[in-house]
Design a protein around this motif. Structure first.
Motif, PDB file in Angstrom:
ATOM      1  N   LYS A   4       0.829  -1.210   0.000  1.00 44.16           N
ATOM      2  CA  LYS A   4       0.000   0.000   0.000  1.00 44.16           C
ATOM      3  C   LYS A   4       0.863   1.259   0.000  1.00 44.16           C
ATOM      4  O   LYS A   4       0.553   2.250  -0.660  1.00 44.16           O
ATOM      5  CB  LYS A   4      -0.932  -0.017   1.218  1.00 44.16           C
ATOM      6  CG  LYS A   4      -2.001   1.054   1.184  1.00 44.16           C
ATOM      7  CD  LYS A   4      -3.001   0.859   2.308  1.00 44.16           C
ATOM      8  CE  LYS A   4      -4.122   1.893   2.222  1.00 44.16           C
ATOM      9  NZ  LYS A   4      -5.126   1.727   3.298  1.00 44.16           N
ATOM     10  N   LEU A   5       1.966   1.217   0.750  1.00 48.58           N
ATOM     11  CA  LEU A   5       2.870   2.367   0.796  1.00 48.58           C
ATOM     12  C   LEU A   5       3.539   2.598  -0.551  1.00 48.58           C
ATOM     13  O   LEU A   5       3.702   3.751  -0.984  1.00 48.58           O
ATOM     14  CB  LEU A   5       3.925   2.147   1.888  1.00 48.58           C
ATOM     15  CG  LEU A   5       3.424   2.310   3.331  1.00 48.58           C
ATOM     16  CD1 LEU A   5       4.422   1.739   4.313  1.00 48.58           C
ATOM     17  CD2 LEU A   5       3.134   3.772   3.644  1.00 48.58           C
ATOM     18  N   GLU A   6       3.911   1.518  -1.223  1.00 44.28           N
ATOM     19  CA  GLU A   6       4.513   1.663  -2.557  1.00 44.28           C
ATOM     20  C   GLU A   6       3.503   2.250  -3.547  1.00 44.28           C
ATOM     21  O   GLU A   6       3.841   3.098  -4.369  1.00 44.28           O
ATOM     22  CB  GLU A   6       5.023   0.309  -3.066  1.00 44.28           C
ATOM     23  CG  GLU A   6       6.347  -0.124  -2.461  1.00 44.28           C
ATOM     24  CD  GLU A   6       7.505   0.803  -2.829  1.00 44.28           C
ATOM     25  OE1 GLU A   6       7.495   1.389  -3.924  1.00 44.28           O
ATOM     26  OE2 GLU A   6       8.418   0.954  -2.001  1.00 44.28           O
ATOM     27  N   ASP A   7       2.246   1.798  -3.445  1.00 47.28           N
ATOM     28  CA  ASP A   7       1.187   2.352  -4.302  1.00 47.28           C
ATOM     29  C   ASP A   7       0.982   3.836  -4.015  1.00 47.28           C
ATOM     30  O   ASP A   7       0.766   4.628  -4.933  1.00 47.28           O
ATOM     31  CB  ASP A   7      -0.131   1.601  -4.075  1.00 47.28           C
ATOM     32  CG  ASP A   7      -0.085   0.183  -4.610  1.00 47.28           C
ATOM     33  OD1 ASP A   7       0.809  -0.110  -5.430  1.00 47.28           O
ATOM     34  OD2 ASP A   7      -0.935  -0.635  -4.191  1.00 47.28           O
ATOM     35  N   THR A   8       1.040   4.197  -2.719  1.00 49.90           N
ATOM     36  CA  THR A   8       0.874   5.602  -2.332  1.00 49.90           C
ATOM     37  C   THR A   8       2.003   6.455  -2.890  1.00 49.90           C
ATOM     38  O   THR A   8       1.774   7.561  -3.408  1.00 49.90           O
ATOM     39  CB  THR A   8       0.835   5.725  -0.788  1.00 49.90           C
ATOM     40  OG1 THR A   8      -0.222   4.920  -0.278  1.00 49.90           O
ATOM     41  CG2 THR A   8       0.615   7.176  -0.363  1.00 49.90           C
ATOM     42  N   LEU A   9       3.235   5.946  -2.812  1.00 49.37           N
ATOM     43  CA  LEU A   9       4.391   6.673  -3.344  1.00 49.37           C
ATOM     44  C   LEU A   9       4.273   6.861  -4.853  1.00 49.37           C
ATOM     45  O   LEU A   9       4.541   7.949  -5.379  1.00 49.37           O
ATOM     46  CB  LEU A   9       5.670   5.894  -3.002  1.00 49.37           C
ATOM     47  CG  LEU A   9       6.998   6.490  -3.471  1.00 49.37           C
ATOM     48  CD1 LEU A   9       7.211   7.895  -2.911  1.00 49.37           C
ATOM     49  CD2 LEU A   9       8.164   5.578  -3.085  1.00 49.37           C
ATOM     50  N   LEU A  10       3.832   5.799  -5.529  1.00 47.44           N
ATOM     51  CA  LEU A  10       3.649   5.866  -6.985  1.00 47.44           C
ATOM     52  C   LEU A  10       2.593   6.898  -7.357  1.00 47.44           C
ATOM     53  O   LEU A  10       2.783   7.712  -8.272  1.00 47.44           O
ATOM     54  CB  LEU A  10       3.253   4.480  -7.513  1.00 47.44           C
ATOM     55  CG  LEU A  10       3.151   4.320  -9.035  1.00 47.44           C
ATOM     56  CD1 LEU A  10       4.507   4.530  -9.681  1.00 47.44           C
ATOM     57  CD2 LEU A  10       2.599   2.946  -9.388  1.00 47.44           C
ATOM     58  N   ARG A  11       1.479   6.874  -6.622  1.00 47.81           N
ATOM     59  CA  ARG A  11       0.391   7.825  -6.897  1.00 47.81           C
ATOM     60  C   ARG A  11       0.843   9.260  -6.628  1.00 47.81           C
ATOM     61  O   ARG A  11       0.500  10.185  -7.365  1.00 47.81           O
ATOM     62  CB  ARG A  11      -0.841   7.484  -6.059  1.00 47.81           C
ATOM     63  CG  ARG A  11      -2.006   8.451  -6.211  1.00 47.81           C
ATOM     64  CD  ARG A  11      -2.434   8.593  -7.663  1.00 47.81           C
ATOM     65  NE  ARG A  11      -3.394   9.678  -7.867  1.00 47.81           N
ATOM     66  CZ  ARG A  11      -3.616  10.283  -9.025  1.00 47.81           C
ATOM     67  NH1 ARG A  11      -2.961   9.918 -10.123  1.00 47.81           N
ATOM     68  NH2 ARG A  11      -4.492  11.253  -9.121  1.00 47.81           N
ATOM     69  N   TYR A  12       1.629   9.442  -5.573  1.00 46.98           N
ATOM     70  CA  TYR A  12       2.148  10.781  -5.229  1.00 46.98           C
ATOM     71  C   TYR A  12       2.992  11.337  -6.374  1.00 46.98           C
ATOM     72  O   TYR A  12       2.860  12.508  -6.754  1.00 46.98           O
ATOM     73  CB  TYR A  12       2.968  10.685  -3.949  1.00 46.98           C
ATOM     74  CG  TYR A  12       3.536  11.999  -3.468  1.00 46.98           C
ATOM     75  CD1 TYR A  12       2.724  12.952  -2.857  1.00 46.98           C
ATOM     76  CD2 TYR A  12       4.891  12.288  -3.630  1.00 46.98           C
ATOM     77  CE1 TYR A  12       3.244  14.160  -2.405  1.00 46.98           C
ATOM     78  CE2 TYR A  12       5.423  13.491  -3.176  1.00 46.98           C
ATOM     79  CZ  TYR A  12       4.596  14.418  -2.570  1.00 46.98           C
ATOM     80  OH  TYR A  12       5.124  15.617  -2.132  1.00 46.98           O
ATOM     81  N   GLU A  13       3.840  10.488  -6.937  1.00 47.89           N
ATOM     82  CA  GLU A  13       4.684  10.930  -8.066  1.00 47.89           C
ATOM     83  C   GLU A  13       3.843  11.234  -9.302  1.00 47.89           C
ATOM     84  O   GLU A  13       4.133  12.171 -10.053  1.00 47.89           O
ATOM     85  CB  GLU A  13       5.750   9.865  -8.364  1.00 47.89           C
ATOM     86  CG  GLU A  13       6.811   9.794  -7.264  1.00 47.89           C
ATOM     87  CD  GLU A  13       7.686   8.549  -7.347  1.00 47.89           C
ATOM     88  OE1 GLU A  13       7.386   7.671  -8.189  1.00 47.89           O
ATOM     89  OE2 GLU A  13       8.649   8.457  -6.564  1.00 47.89           O
ATOM     90  N   VAL A  15       0.753  12.353  -9.243  1.00 43.98           N
ATOM     91  CA  VAL A  15       0.087  13.629  -8.967  1.00 43.98           C
ATOM     92  C   VAL A  15       1.035  14.795  -9.232  1.00 43.98           C
ATOM     93  O   VAL A  15       0.652  15.803  -9.843  1.00 43.98           O
ATOM     94  CB  VAL A  15      -0.446  13.673  -7.517  1.00 43.98           C
ATOM     95  CG1 VAL A  15      -0.906  15.081  -7.141  1.00 43.98           C
ATOM     96  CG2 VAL A  15      -1.602  12.700  -7.338  1.00 43.98           C
ATOM     97  N   LEU A  16       2.286  14.672  -8.776  1.00 45.51           N
ATOM     98  CA  LEU A  16       3.272  15.739  -9.005  1.00 45.51           C
ATOM     99  C   LEU A  16       3.484  15.969 -10.500  1.00 45.51           C
ATOM    100  O   LEU A  16       3.589  17.119 -10.950  1.00 45.51           O
ATOM    101  CB  LEU A  16       4.605  15.382  -8.347  1.00 45.51           C
ATOM    102  CG  LEU A  16       4.655  15.429  -6.813  1.00 45.51           C
ATOM    103  CD1 LEU A  16       6.059  15.069  -6.327  1.00 45.51           C
ATOM    104  CD2 LEU A  16       4.270  16.804  -6.289  1.00 45.51           C
ATOM    105  N   ASN A  17       3.537  14.884 -11.275  1.00 41.06           N
ATOM    106  CA  ASN A  17       3.708  15.010 -12.730  1.00 41.06           C
ATOM    107  C   ASN A  17       2.505  15.682 -13.369  1.00 41.06           C
ATOM    108  O   ASN A  17       2.648  16.544 -14.248  1.00 41.06           O
ATOM    109  CB  ASN A  17       3.936  13.633 -13.358  1.00 41.06           C
ATOM    110  CG  ASN A  17       5.301  13.056 -13.023  1.00 41.06           C
ATOM    111  OD1 ASN A  17       6.249  13.809 -12.768  1.00 41.06           O
ATOM    112  ND2 ASN A  17       5.417  11.737 -12.986  1.00 41.06           N
ATOM    113  N   GLU A  18       1.305  15.281 -12.906  1.00 43.37           N
ATOM    114  CA  GLU A  18       0.078  15.874 -13.457  1.00 43.37           C
ATOM    115  C   GLU A  18       0.004  17.372 -13.160  1.00 43.37           C
ATOM    116  O   GLU A  18      -0.437  18.159 -14.002  1.00 43.37           O
ATOM    117  CB  GLU A  18      -1.156  15.176 -12.886  1.00 43.37           C
ATOM    118  CG  GLU A  18      -1.426  13.809 -13.492  1.00 43.37           C
ATOM    119  CD  GLU A  18      -2.733  13.213 -12.972  1.00 43.37           C
ATOM    120  OE1 GLU A  18      -3.795  13.835 -13.183  1.00 43.37           O
ATOM    121  OE2 GLU A  18      -2.676  12.132 -12.347  1.00 43.37           O
TER     122      GLU A  18
END
Length: 358
Positions: A4-13, A15-18
Motif C-alpha cells: 500500500k505504501l509503494e502504491d501511495t508513493l507511486l500515486r504521489y509521483e 500527482v506531481l507530474n500531473e
C-alpha cells in the motif's frame, strides 16, 4: 502495508507530474483537486521515505561491519545500526496510523449545538461557559465563529446556542466533544454555598453540502417571526427570524441572529442538513452496535463524556479515564491535551481492530 505504501508513493509521483502539465494548470477545478490529493498523500510519503532511509542505513551499517576491519569505522557503523533499528519501530507505528482510513468529514467546518440540561439557570450558565470555551479554542486555531441561533435565560446563560465554526480540520478536532458535559460547583445563583451538579449537551455536526443531503422543500414548512433578545435595532421591528420545520422527521430549526430573513433561512437549512446527516450516521452506527461500543464516542448526545469539577480544579474525560488538574486553563479554551489524548486513544483502538482483522 508496504504494498500500500509503494502504491501511495507511486500515486504521489503521478500527482506531481500531473500538476506540472499545462492543461492541468488551466483547469482550476482539476488543479485544486490534485493539490488536495498531494497534501493528503504527502505526510505518508514523507514518513515512508524516512522509513526507507532507515532501512538503507541498517543495510549500509551491516555491510561495513562485514567488510571493514578498522575498529573506529566499525564503532561508528554499530552506532548508526542501533539508531536506525531504534527508529524503525516508531516509524512503522506512525505509518500504520497514517494509513488508517480517514474520516471523510475531518476537513469540514462544524455546526455546534449546546443546550442546557439538568440544573435550571446553573445549567444555562454552564452552557455559556462551554460556548466561550469552544470560541476561545477556535480563536487559537484561527477558526471563524458564526452564531446561528441563541436563546438566553436573562442572566448571561444560554438555554440553547447554535453556531458554526469555519476552519480547516475543525471536525477532526471537535468531533469527540459530542455528548453530555457535567459541571460540579457552587452556583452563583445558590446562596447556601452547596455544590450542585448540572449538565449541558453538546452536539458536533459536520457542515454538509447540498449534494450530500437532498432536501425536498415540499417537506419543509417555514414560519417567520420577530427576533428577540440582543440583536440591535431590528429586534422586534421586522419579521426576520425564521422557524423551519422538517415535516417527515419533525426536526425544528430556528434562526434569528441575522437581520436578513433570507440569511436566517439559509442558516436554518444548513443546520437542518447537518441534523439529517447526523440521523443517517446514527442509523449506520446502530447497525454496527458492537463496533460503536468499542470506539471513542463521536456522536451520542446521551453519553456522559466529561466532568468539570470546580472545587477540586479538575476535568475528567470518562471515555479514556483522563483526569487533568487544570480546569481554569481548559475552560479558558486550552483543549489541546484533552483532544490530542482522545485522538490518540481512538487511533489505538482502530489499530488494534485492524490487527485483529488482519
Amino acid at each position: 502495508m508496504f504494498d500500500k505504501l509503494e502504491d501511495t508513493l507511486l500515486r504521489y509521483e503521478e500527482v506531481l507530474n500531473e500538476l506540472s502539465e499545462p492543461d492541468v494548470l488551466n483547469d482550476q477545478s482539476r488543479y485544486q483537486k490534485l493539490m488536495k490529493e498531494q497534501a493528503d498523500l504527502e505526510p505518508v510519503v514523507t514518513k515512508y521515505k524516512e522509513y526507507k532511509a532507515a532501512k538503507d542505513g541498517i543495510e549500509d551499517s551491516l555491510a561495513i561491519l562485514e567488510e571493514e576491519n578498522d575498529e573506529e569505522m566499525r564503532e561508528l557503523a554499530k552506532e548508526e545500526l542501533n539508531e536506525c533499528k531504534a527508529s524503525i519501530e516508531g516509524i512503522e507505528q506512525e505509518l500504520r496510523i497514517l494509513l488508517l482510513p480517514k474520516d471523510p468529514n475531518d476537513d469540514k467546518n462544524v455546526i455546534v449545538e449546546i443546550r442546557a440540561g439538568a440544573g435550571g439557570d446553573e445549567a444555562a450558565l454552564f452552557a455559556a461557559d462551554l460556548y466561550r470555551m469552544y470560541c476561545k479554542y477556535a480563536e487559537t486555531n484561527r477558526w471563524k465563529i458564526d452564531t446561528m441561533n441563541s436563546n438566553e435565560n436573562g442572566i448571561g446563560g444560554f438555554k440553547e446556542i447554535v453556531f458554526m465554526i469555519n476552519g480547516s480540520g475543525a471536525y477532526s478536532k471537535l468531533k469527540y466533544e459530542s455528548g453530555v458535559h457535567r459541571v460540579q460547583r457552587i452556583p452563583t445563583t445558590e446562596s447556601g454555598g452547596r455544590i450542585h451538579t448540572s449538565t449541558a449537551t453538546v452536539a458536533i455536526m459536520p457542515e454538509v453540502e447540498d449534494v450530500e443531503v437532498e432536501i425536498d422543500l415540499n417537506d419543509c414548512k417555514f414560519d417567520v417571526f420577530r427576533a428577540s433578545g440582543n440583536g440591535g435595532q431590528c429586534v422586534n421591528t421586522t419579521d426576520s427570524a425564521v422557524r423551519l420545520t422538517h415535516i417527515p422527521t419533525g426536526i425544528v430549526v430556528s434562526c434569528q441572529d441575522e437581520k436578513s430573513q433570507l440569511k436566517n433561512k439559509d442558516k436554518a437549512m444548513k443546520v437542518l442538513r447537518a441534523r439529517l446527516y447526523e440521523l443517517e450516521c446514527a442509523k449506520a452506527h446502530d447497525e454496527e452496535a458492537e463496533k460503536r461500543r468499542s470506539q471513542i464516542g463521536t456522536g451520542d448526545r446521551s453519553e456522559k463524556i466529561r466532568t468539570y469539577n470546580y472545587p477540586q480544579g479538575r476535568v475528567t474525560d470518562h471515555r479514556i479515564k483522563l483526569t487533568l488538574h487544570r480546569l481554569d486553563s481548559i475552560i479558558d479554551g486550552d483543549l489541546n491535551e484533552v483532544i490530542d489524548s482522545l485522538i490518540a486513544a481512538d487511533q489505538a483502538i482502530r489499530l488494534s481492530r485492524l490487527n485483529e482483522e488482519g
